[in-house]
Design a protein around this motif. Sequence first.
Motif, PDB file in Angstrom:
ATOM      1  N   GLU A  96      24.560  31.367  28.596  1.00  0.00           N
ATOM      2  CA  GLU A  96      25.757  32.206  28.671  1.00  0.00           C
ATOM      3  C   GLU A  96      25.413  33.599  29.194  1.00  0.00           C
ATOM      4  O   GLU A  96      26.148  34.165  30.009  1.00  0.00           O
ATOM      5  CB  GLU A  96      26.415  32.302  27.290  1.00  0.00           C
ATOM      6  N   GLU A  97      24.312  34.160  28.747  1.00  0.00           N
ATOM      7  CA  GLU A  97      23.883  35.481  29.223  1.00  0.00           C
ATOM      8  C   GLU A  97      23.548  35.434  30.714  1.00  0.00           C
ATOM      9  O   GLU A  97      23.909  36.339  31.469  1.00  0.00           O
ATOM     10  CB  GLU A  97      22.671  35.964  28.413  1.00  0.00           C
ATOM     11  N   LEU A  98      22.841  34.366  31.148  1.00  0.00           N
ATOM     12  CA  LEU A  98      22.521  34.230  32.571  1.00  0.00           C
ATOM     13  C   LEU A  98      23.780  34.090  33.414  1.00  0.00           C
ATOM     14  O   LEU A  98      23.879  34.663  34.507  1.00  0.00           O
ATOM     15  CB  LEU A  98      21.597  33.028  32.792  1.00  0.00           C
ATOM     16  N   LEU A  99      24.761  33.343  32.917  1.00  0.00           N
ATOM     17  CA  LEU A  99      26.020  33.192  33.632  1.00  0.00           C
ATOM     18  C   LEU A  99      26.742  34.541  33.741  1.00  0.00           C
ATOM     19  O   LEU A  99      27.265  34.897  34.796  1.00  0.00           O
ATOM     20  CB  LEU A  99      26.904  32.159  32.929  1.00  0.00           C
ATOM     21  N   ARG A 100      26.748  35.301  32.643  1.00  0.00           N
ATOM     22  CA  ARG A 100      27.374  36.622  32.640  1.00  0.00           C
ATOM     23  C   ARG A 100      26.668  37.550  33.641  1.00  0.00           C
ATOM     24  O   ARG A 100      27.314  38.218  34.444  1.00  0.00           O
ATOM     25  CB  ARG A 100      27.322  37.232  31.238  1.00  0.00           C
ATOM     26  N   LEU A 101      25.334  37.519  33.650  1.00  0.00           N
ATOM     27  CA  LEU A 101      24.589  38.352  34.598  1.00  0.00           C
ATOM     28  C   LEU A 101      24.831  37.911  36.035  1.00  0.00           C
ATOM     29  O   LEU A 101      24.968  38.745  36.941  1.00  0.00           O
ATOM     30  CB  LEU A 101      23.096  38.314  34.279  1.00  0.00           C
ATOM     31  N   SER A 102      24.884  36.600  36.258  1.00  0.00           N
ATOM     32  CA  SER A 102      25.151  36.089  37.611  1.00  0.00           C
ATOM     33  C   SER A 102      26.518  36.535  38.101  1.00  0.00           C
ATOM     34  O   SER A 102      26.676  36.915  39.276  1.00  0.00           O
ATOM     35  CB  SER A 102      25.070  34.565  37.637  1.00  0.00           C
ATOM     36  N   ASN A 103      27.519  36.502  37.235  1.00  0.00           N
ATOM     37  CA  ASN A 103      28.859  36.968  37.609  1.00  0.00           C
ATOM     38  C   ASN A 103      28.857  38.461  37.914  1.00  0.00           C
ATOM     39  O   ASN A 103      29.526  38.909  38.853  1.00  0.00           O
ATOM     40  CB  ASN A 103      29.870  36.632  36.518  1.00  0.00           C
ATOM     41  N   GLN A 104      28.104  39.237  37.145  1.00  0.00           N
ATOM     42  CA  GLN A 104      28.005  40.668  37.424  1.00  0.00           C
ATOM     43  C   GLN A 104      27.339  40.919  38.776  1.00  0.00           C
ATOM     44  O   GLN A 104      27.782  41.772  39.554  1.00  0.00           O
ATOM     45  CB  GLN A 104      27.212  41.383  36.324  1.00  0.00           C
ATOM     46  N   ILE A 105      26.299  40.162  39.071  1.00  0.00           N
ATOM     47  CA  ILE A 105      25.619  40.303  40.365  1.00  0.00           C
ATOM     48  C   ILE A 105      26.566  39.937  41.492  1.00  0.00           C
ATOM     49  O   ILE A 105      26.616  40.621  42.528  1.00  0.00           O
ATOM     50  CB  ILE A 105      24.338  39.433  40.401  1.00  0.00           C
ATOM     51  N   LEU A 106      27.345  38.869  41.297  1.00  0.00           N
ATOM     52  CA  LEU A 106      28.312  38.460  42.306  1.00  0.00           C
ATOM     53  C   LEU A 106      29.339  39.567  42.548  1.00  0.00           C
ATOM     54  O   LEU A 106      29.648  39.900  43.707  1.00  0.00           O
ATOM     55  CB  LEU A 106      29.006  37.160  41.885  1.00  0.00           C
ATOM     56  N   GLU A 107      29.871  40.130  41.486  1.00  0.00           N
ATOM     57  CA  GLU A 107      30.858  41.209  41.620  1.00  0.00           C
ATOM     58  C   GLU A 107      30.250  42.425  42.315  1.00  0.00           C
ATOM     59  O   GLU A 107      30.890  43.046  43.181  1.00  0.00           O
ATOM     60  CB  GLU A 107      31.425  41.593  40.245  1.00  0.00           C
ATOM     61  N   LEU A 108      29.009  42.778  41.935  1.00  0.00           N
ATOM     62  CA  LEU A 108      28.347  43.913  42.589  1.00  0.00           C
ATOM     63  C   LEU A 108      28.099  43.632  44.069  1.00  0.00           C
ATOM     64  O   LEU A 108      28.277  44.515  44.927  1.00  0.00           O
ATOM     65  CB  LEU A 108      27.029  44.258  41.889  1.00  0.00           C
ATOM     66  N   THR A 109      27.715  42.413  44.375  1.00  0.00           N
ATOM     67  CA  THR A 109      27.485  42.038  45.778  1.00  0.00           C
ATOM     68  C   THR A 109      28.785  42.134  46.570  1.00  0.00           C
ATOM     69  O   THR A 109      28.803  42.653  47.698  1.00  0.00           O
ATOM     70  CB  THR A 109      26.916  40.607  45.854  1.00  0.00           C
ATOM     71  N   ARG A 110      29.875  41.673  46.010  1.00  0.00           N
ATOM     72  CA  ARG A 110      31.173  41.772  46.674  1.00  0.00           C
ATOM     73  C   ARG A 110      31.559  43.249  46.875  1.00  0.00           C
ATOM     74  O   ARG A 110      32.087  43.607  47.935  1.00  0.00           O
ATOM     75  CB  ARG A 110      32.253  41.068  45.854  1.00  0.00           C
ATOM     76  N   ALA A 111      31.319  44.053  45.861  1.00  0.00           N
ATOM     77  CA  ALA A 111      31.662  45.478  45.980  1.00  0.00           C
ATOM     78  C   ALA A 111      30.841  46.136  47.075  1.00  0.00           C
ATOM     79  O   ALA A 111      31.365  46.945  47.860  1.00  0.00           O
ATOM     80  CB  ALA A 111      31.438  46.180  44.644  1.00  0.00           C
ATOM     81  N   ILE A 112      29.566  45.792  47.157  1.00  0.00           N
ATOM     82  CA  ILE A 112      28.707  46.361  48.207  1.00  0.00           C
ATOM     83  C   ILE A 112      29.197  45.915  49.573  1.00  0.00           C
ATOM     84  O   ILE A 112      29.288  46.707  50.513  1.00  0.00           O
ATOM     85  CB  ILE A 112      27.239  45.958  47.987  1.00  0.00           C
ATOM     86  N   HIS A 113      29.540  44.627  49.719  1.00  0.00           N
ATOM     87  CA  HIS A 113      30.048  44.122  51.003  1.00  0.00           C
ATOM     88  C   HIS A 113      31.373  44.779  51.365  1.00  0.00           C
ATOM     89  O   HIS A 113      31.640  45.050  52.540  1.00  0.00           O
ATOM     90  CB  HIS A 113      30.195  42.586  50.972  1.00  0.00           C
ATOM     91  N   ALA A 114      32.216  45.012  50.383  1.00  0.00           N
ATOM     92  CA  ALA A 114      33.508  45.648  50.644  1.00  0.00           C
ATOM     93  C   ALA A 114      33.315  47.077  51.124  1.00  0.00           C
ATOM     94  O   ALA A 114      34.051  47.554  51.994  1.00  0.00           O
ATOM     95  CB  ALA A 114      34.379  45.624  49.394  1.00  0.00           C
ATOM     96  N   VAL A 115      32.310  47.773  50.600  1.00  0.00           N
ATOM     97  CA  VAL A 115      32.050  49.157  50.989  1.00  0.00           C
ATOM     98  C   VAL A 115      31.379  49.210  52.357  1.00  0.00           C
ATOM     99  O   VAL A 115      31.720  50.032  53.194  1.00  0.00           O
ATOM    100  CB  VAL A 115      31.173  49.865  49.916  1.00  0.00           C
ATOM    101  N   THR A 116      30.438  48.325  52.630  1.00  0.00           N
ATOM    102  CA  THR A 116      29.687  48.357  53.890  1.00  0.00           C
ATOM    103  C   THR A 116      30.476  47.799  55.057  1.00  0.00           C
ATOM    104  O   THR A 116      30.259  48.176  56.193  1.00  0.00           O
ATOM    105  CB  THR A 116      28.359  47.589  53.763  1.00  0.00           C
ATOM    106  N   SER A 117      31.411  46.912  54.813  1.00  0.00           N
ATOM    107  CA  SER A 117      32.229  46.373  55.908  1.00  0.00           C
ATOM    108  C   SER A 117      33.698  46.413  55.454  1.00  0.00           C
ATOM    109  O   SER A 117      34.230  45.412  54.996  1.00  0.00           O
ATOM    110  CB  SER A 117      31.785  44.953  56.262  1.00  0.00           C
ATOM    111  N   PRO A 118      34.347  47.569  55.611  1.00  0.00           N
ATOM    112  CA  PRO A 118      35.710  47.718  55.102  1.00  0.00           C
ATOM    113  C   PRO A 118      36.724  46.798  55.780  1.00  0.00           C
ATOM    114  O   PRO A 118      37.713  46.430  55.144  1.00  0.00           O
ATOM    115  CB  PRO A 118      36.035  49.171  55.371  1.00  0.00           C
ATOM    116  N   GLY A 119      36.515  46.380  57.003  1.00  0.00           N
ATOM    117  CA  GLY A 119      37.498  45.539  57.670  1.00  0.00           C
ATOM    118  C   GLY A 119      37.355  44.083  57.364  1.00  0.00           C
ATOM    119  O   GLY A 119      38.239  43.273  57.642  1.00  0.00           O
TER     120      GLY A 119
END
Length: 150
Positions: A118-141
């Motif tokens: 459960e902890e690994l799943l929670r961390l994986s979801n956090q990493i996914l969200e952070l990765t999406r946020a980074i992609h959204a910032v680096t490629s706004p379009g």
Amino acid sequence: MEQSALQKNVSHLSLEPNPLLVEHAKRRAESVQNRIADKITAFSGSMWFVYIHIIWFASWIGFGVEKYPYGLLTMIVSLEAIFLSTFVMISQNRADAKRQVIADQQWQTVKEEDKQNEELLRLSNQILELTRAIHAVTSPGAETTPAKSA
């Protein structure tokens, strides 16, 4: 002396006993009654026990201790069977207790692994969200696709 094929096949395996079973055996050995029952069970489950009985029965009949139909011998053997069946049940209870110790340990391990998963799943979801946020910032379009939940 040459090792048997079985010894060669299992020589790489650890022969270290389970610590919980060692502790269980120590607790069991603290009782004099348990030690006596274990010794009787070990002896009655051996070939020496069989050999002694073969000699005993052959001598009883061969020396004519009593006449056929051997009433006293039958009574003695019946009483022995009653006591031995009790020792068999004691041995089964001991084996059940060992299995319970192992089952309890395995259940504890399963619960700990579940928490880790459960902890690994929670961390994986956090990493996914952070990765999406980074992609959204680096490629706004660029459009982001919603993640599939597990």
